[in-house]
Design a protein around this motif. Structure first.
Motif, PDB file in Angstrom:
ATOM      1  N   LEU A  25      -1.332   5.683 -13.614  1.00 31.52           N
ATOM      2  CA  LEU A  25      -0.187   5.132 -14.333  1.00 31.52           C
ATOM      3  C   LEU A  25       0.346   6.080 -15.397  1.00 31.52           C
ATOM      4  CD1 LEU A  25      -1.269   1.416 -14.622  1.00 31.52           C
ATOM      5  CD2 LEU A  25       0.564   2.368 -13.204  1.00 31.52           C
ATOM      6  N   SER A  26      -0.483   6.980 -15.880  1.00 31.56           N
ATOM      7  CA  SER A  26       0.012   7.956 -16.859  1.00 31.56           C
ATOM      8  C   SER A  26       0.811   9.064 -16.174  1.00 31.56           C
ATOM      9  CB  SER A  26      -1.144   8.555 -17.667  1.00 31.56           C
ATOM     10  OG  SER A  26      -1.925   9.406 -16.861  1.00 31.56           O
ATOM     11  N   ARG A  27       0.579   9.288 -14.884  1.00 38.56           N
ATOM     12  CA  ARG A  27       1.295  10.330 -14.151  1.00 38.56           C
ATOM     13  C   ARG A  27       2.704   9.910 -13.739  1.00 38.56           C
ATOM     14  NH1 ARG A  27      -3.384  12.466 -10.030  1.00 38.56           N
ATOM     15  NH2 ARG A  27      -4.734  13.340 -11.632  1.00 38.56           N
ATOM     16  N   LEU A  28       2.890   8.661 -13.384  1.00 35.48           N
ATOM     17  CA  LEU A  28       4.189   8.205 -12.879  1.00 35.48           C
ATOM     18  C   LEU A  28       5.334   8.418 -13.873  1.00 35.48           C
ATOM     19  CD1 LEU A  28       3.228   4.983 -10.901  1.00 35.48           C
ATOM     20  CD2 LEU A  28       3.828   7.228  -9.994  1.00 35.48           C
ATOM     21  N   PRO A  29       5.192   8.062 -15.151  1.00 37.30           N
ATOM     22  CA  PRO A  29       6.291   8.327 -16.083  1.00 37.30           C
ATOM     23  C   PRO A  29       6.612   9.817 -16.211  1.00 37.30           C
ATOM     24  CG  PRO A  29       4.787   6.739 -17.027  1.00 37.30           C
ATOM     25  CD  PRO A  29       4.133   7.278 -15.783  1.00 37.30           C
ATOM     26  N   ALA A  30       5.603  10.665 -16.135  1.00 38.26           N
ATOM     27  CA  ALA A  30       5.840  12.107 -16.224  1.00 38.26           C
ATOM     28  C   ALA A  30       6.680  12.595 -15.048  1.00 38.26           C
ATOM     29  CB  ALA A  30       4.509  12.858 -16.279  1.00 38.26           C
ATOM     30  N   VAL A  31       6.424  12.040 -13.864  1.00 35.05           N
ATOM     31  CA  VAL A  31       7.221  12.396 -12.682  1.00 35.05           C
ATOM     32  C   VAL A  31       8.654  11.932 -12.871  1.00 35.05           C
ATOM     33  CG1 VAL A  31       7.524  11.956 -10.215  1.00 35.05           C
ATOM     34  CG2 VAL A  31       5.242  12.403 -11.126  1.00 35.05           C
ATOM     35  N   LEU A  32       8.837  10.730 -13.379  1.00 34.41           N
ATOM     36  CA  LEU A  32      10.191  10.209 -13.625  1.00 34.41           C
ATOM     37  C   LEU A  32      10.956  11.087 -14.600  1.00 34.41           C
ATOM     38  CD1 LEU A  32       9.776   6.356 -13.942  1.00 34.41           C
ATOM     39  CD2 LEU A  32      11.239   7.569 -12.359  1.00 34.41           C
ATOM     40  N   VAL A  33      10.318  11.474 -15.696  1.00 36.38           N
ATOM     41  CA  VAL A  33      10.972  12.307 -16.707  1.00 36.38           C
ATOM     42  C   VAL A  33      11.325  13.670 -16.129  1.00 36.38           C
ATOM     43  CG1 VAL A  33      10.615  13.497 -18.914  1.00 36.38           C
ATOM     44  CG2 VAL A  33       9.975  11.096 -18.671  1.00 36.38           C
ATOM     45  N   SER A  34      10.445  14.233 -15.295  1.00 36.62           N
ATOM     46  CA  SER A  34      10.733  15.554 -14.718  1.00 36.62           C
ATOM     47  C   SER A  34      11.927  15.504 -13.761  1.00 36.62           C
ATOM     48  CB  SER A  34       9.507  16.116 -14.002  1.00 36.62           C
ATOM     49  OG  SER A  34       9.252  15.406 -12.807  1.00 36.62           O
ATOM     50  N   LYS A  35      12.138  14.365 -13.105  1.00 35.80           N
ATOM     51  CA  LYS A  35      13.260  14.219 -12.159  1.00 35.80           C
ATOM     52  C   LYS A  35      14.523  13.695 -12.838  1.00 35.80           C
ATOM     53  CE  LYS A  35      10.394  13.738  -8.099  1.00 35.80           C
ATOM     54  NZ  LYS A  35      10.684  14.994  -7.462  1.00 35.80           N
ATOM     55  N   ASN A  36      14.368  13.156 -14.039  1.00 35.74           N
ATOM     56  CA  ASN A  36      15.498  12.603 -14.805  1.00 35.74           C
ATOM     57  C   ASN A  36      15.405  13.108 -16.238  1.00 35.74           C
ATOM     58  OD1 ASN A  36      16.511  10.551 -12.737  1.00 35.74           O
ATOM     59  ND2 ASN A  36      14.349  10.021 -12.923  1.00 35.74           N
ATOM     60  N   PRO A  37      15.853  14.330 -16.525  1.00 33.55           N
ATOM     61  CA  PRO A  37      15.668  14.943 -17.846  1.00 33.55           C
ATOM     62  C   PRO A  37      16.197  14.123 -19.024  1.00 33.55           C
ATOM     63  CG  PRO A  37      16.489  16.550 -16.275  1.00 33.55           C
ATOM     64  CD  PRO A  37      16.531  15.222 -15.600  1.00 33.55           C
ATOM     65  N   GLY A  38      17.175  13.269 -18.828  1.00 30.74           N
ATOM     66  CA  GLY A  38      17.713  12.467 -19.928  1.00 30.74           C
ATOM     67  C   GLY A  38      16.871  11.257 -20.261  1.00 30.74           C
ATOM     68  N   LEU A  39      15.864  10.970 -19.465  1.00 31.76           N
ATOM     69  CA  LEU A  39      15.012   9.805 -19.657  1.00 31.76           C
ATOM     70  C   LEU A  39      13.874  10.124 -20.624  1.00 31.76           C
ATOM     71  CD1 LEU A  39      14.606   6.892 -18.500  1.00 31.76           C
ATOM     72  CD2 LEU A  39      13.091   7.923 -16.811  1.00 31.76           C
ATOM     73  N   SER A  40      13.682   9.266 -21.606  1.00 34.23           N
ATOM     74  CA  SER A  40      12.577   9.486 -22.550  1.00 34.23           C
ATOM     75  C   SER A  40      11.263   9.043 -21.916  1.00 34.23           C
ATOM     76  CB  SER A  40      12.809   8.701 -23.842  1.00 34.23           C
ATOM     77  OG  SER A  40      12.622   7.322 -23.622  1.00 34.23           O
ATOM     78  N   ALA A  41      10.173   9.566 -22.446  1.00 34.50           N
ATOM     79  CA  ALA A  41       8.846   9.202 -21.927  1.00 34.50           C
ATOM     80  C   ALA A  41       8.581   7.714 -22.124  1.00 34.50           C
ATOM     81  CB  ALA A  41       7.769  10.034 -22.610  1.00 34.50           C
ATOM     82  N   GLY A  42       8.980   7.163 -23.268  1.00 37.53           N
ATOM     83  CA  GLY A  42       8.781   5.740 -23.528  1.00 37.53           C
ATOM     84  C   GLY A  42       9.564   4.864 -22.564  1.00 37.53           C
ATOM     85  N   ALA A  43      10.805   5.247 -22.288  1.00 37.52           N
ATOM     86  CA  ALA A  43      11.623   4.486 -21.334  1.00 37.52           C
ATOM     87  C   ALA A  43      11.029   4.580 -19.935  1.00 37.52           C
ATOM     88  CB  ALA A  43      13.056   5.002 -21.345  1.00 37.52           C
ATOM     89  N   ALA A  44      10.488   5.738 -19.579  1.00 40.43           N
ATOM     90  CA  ALA A  44       9.871   5.911 -18.259  1.00 40.43           C
ATOM     91  C   ALA A  44       8.629   5.036 -18.131  1.00 40.43           C
ATOM     92  CB  ALA A  44       9.513   7.378 -18.030  1.00 40.43           C
ATOM     93  N   ARG A  45       7.814   4.960 -19.182  1.00 38.02           N
ATOM     94  CA  ARG A  45       6.623   4.088 -19.159  1.00 38.02           C
ATOM     95  C   ARG A  45       7.030   2.625 -18.994  1.00 38.02           C
ATOM     96  NH1 ARG A  45       4.526   7.881 -22.332  1.00 38.02           N
ATOM     97  NH2 ARG A  45       5.483   7.130 -24.229  1.00 38.02           N
ATOM     98  N   GLU A  46       8.036   2.206 -19.744  1.00 44.89           N
ATOM     99  CA  GLU A  46       8.498   0.820 -19.653  1.00 44.89           C
ATOM    100  C   GLU A  46       9.065   0.532 -18.266  1.00 44.89           C
ATOM    101  OE1 GLU A  46       9.079  -3.093 -20.742  1.00 44.89           O
ATOM    102  OE2 GLU A  46       7.859  -1.542 -21.682  1.00 44.89           O
ATOM    103  N   TRP A  47       9.772   1.484 -17.694  1.00 39.76           N
ATOM    104  CA  TRP A  47      10.323   1.320 -16.350  1.00 39.76           C
ATOM    105  C   TRP A  47       9.197   1.147 -15.330  1.00 39.76           C
ATOM    106  CZ3 TRP A  47       9.841   4.014 -11.848  1.00 39.76           C
ATOM    107  CH2 TRP A  47      10.711   3.630 -10.825  1.00 39.76           C
ATOM    108  N   VAL A  48       8.145   1.962 -15.424  1.00 45.51           N
ATOM    109  CA  VAL A  48       7.009   1.838 -14.504  1.00 45.51           C
ATOM    110  C   VAL A  48       6.357   0.478 -14.674  1.00 45.51           C
ATOM    111  CG1 VAL A  48       4.694   2.697 -13.965  1.00 45.51           C
ATOM    112  CG2 VAL A  48       6.572   4.307 -14.282  1.00 45.51           C
ATOM    113  N   ARG A  49       6.150   0.044 -15.914  1.00 43.04           N
ATOM    114  CA  ARG A  49       5.500  -1.248 -16.168  1.00 43.04           C
ATOM    115  C   ARG A  49       6.304  -2.401 -15.590  1.00 43.04           C
ATOM    116  NH1 ARG A  49       5.867  -5.747 -18.701  1.00 43.04           N
ATOM    117  NH2 ARG A  49       7.702  -5.159 -19.873  1.00 43.04           N
TER     118      ARG A  49
END
Length: 136
Positions: A25-49
């Motif tokens: 679960l810690s890896r998925l937000p990092a993948v999202l941020v790498s593919k969507n540079p405008g996305l914050s890490a916190g928003a990516a974590r919330e999106w995964v959750r």
């Protein structure tokens, strides 16, 4: 997996290789941020959750068999991680003479939020399955 979740598909079953559910679960937000540079890490974590209700941790034990070790609900986020609330866990109790790992699968006593949603859709769920066994 992430594309399907972004599109809002219901009923996604995905797999991620990692040493534990928490690490996956810690890896998925990092993948999202790498593919969507405008996305914050916190928003990516919330999106995964909010995209996944339940996480299942499967591990290959010493006897070579695969076992579900943990079923957990994704219950919240912090600035650092996605919170997990265990629903069921596997406890190794012993190794038999022929090397087979033996144990039990126990409920934590937590009823996941998805149970109410499933019940509203007509799926019958025995609430006793989530009850913690009495202490010995």
């Amino acid at each position: 997996l992430l594309s399907a979740a972004v599109e809002g598909v219901d009923g996604i079953v995905g797999a991620v290789r990692a040493p534990s559910l928490r690490r996956a679960l810690s890896r998925l937000p990092a993948v999202l941020v790498s593919k969507n540079p405008g996305l914050s890490a916190g928003a990516a974590r919330e999106w995964v959750r909010t995209s996944f209700d339940i996480g299942v941790e499967v591990c290959r034990l010493a006897d070579g068999r695969y076992r579900v070790l943990r079923v957990a609900e994704l219950s919240g986020t912090t600035a650092e991680e996605i919170w997990l609330q265990d629903i069921f866990t596997f406890s190794v109790e012993r190794t038999a003479a022929e090397g087979a790992v033996e144990g039990s699968f126990n409920a934590s006593g937590t009823v996941p939020k998805i149970a109410a949603e499933l019940a509203s859709r007509g799926v019958e769920i025995d609430q006793a399955a989530f009850s913690r066994p009495p202490s010995r």
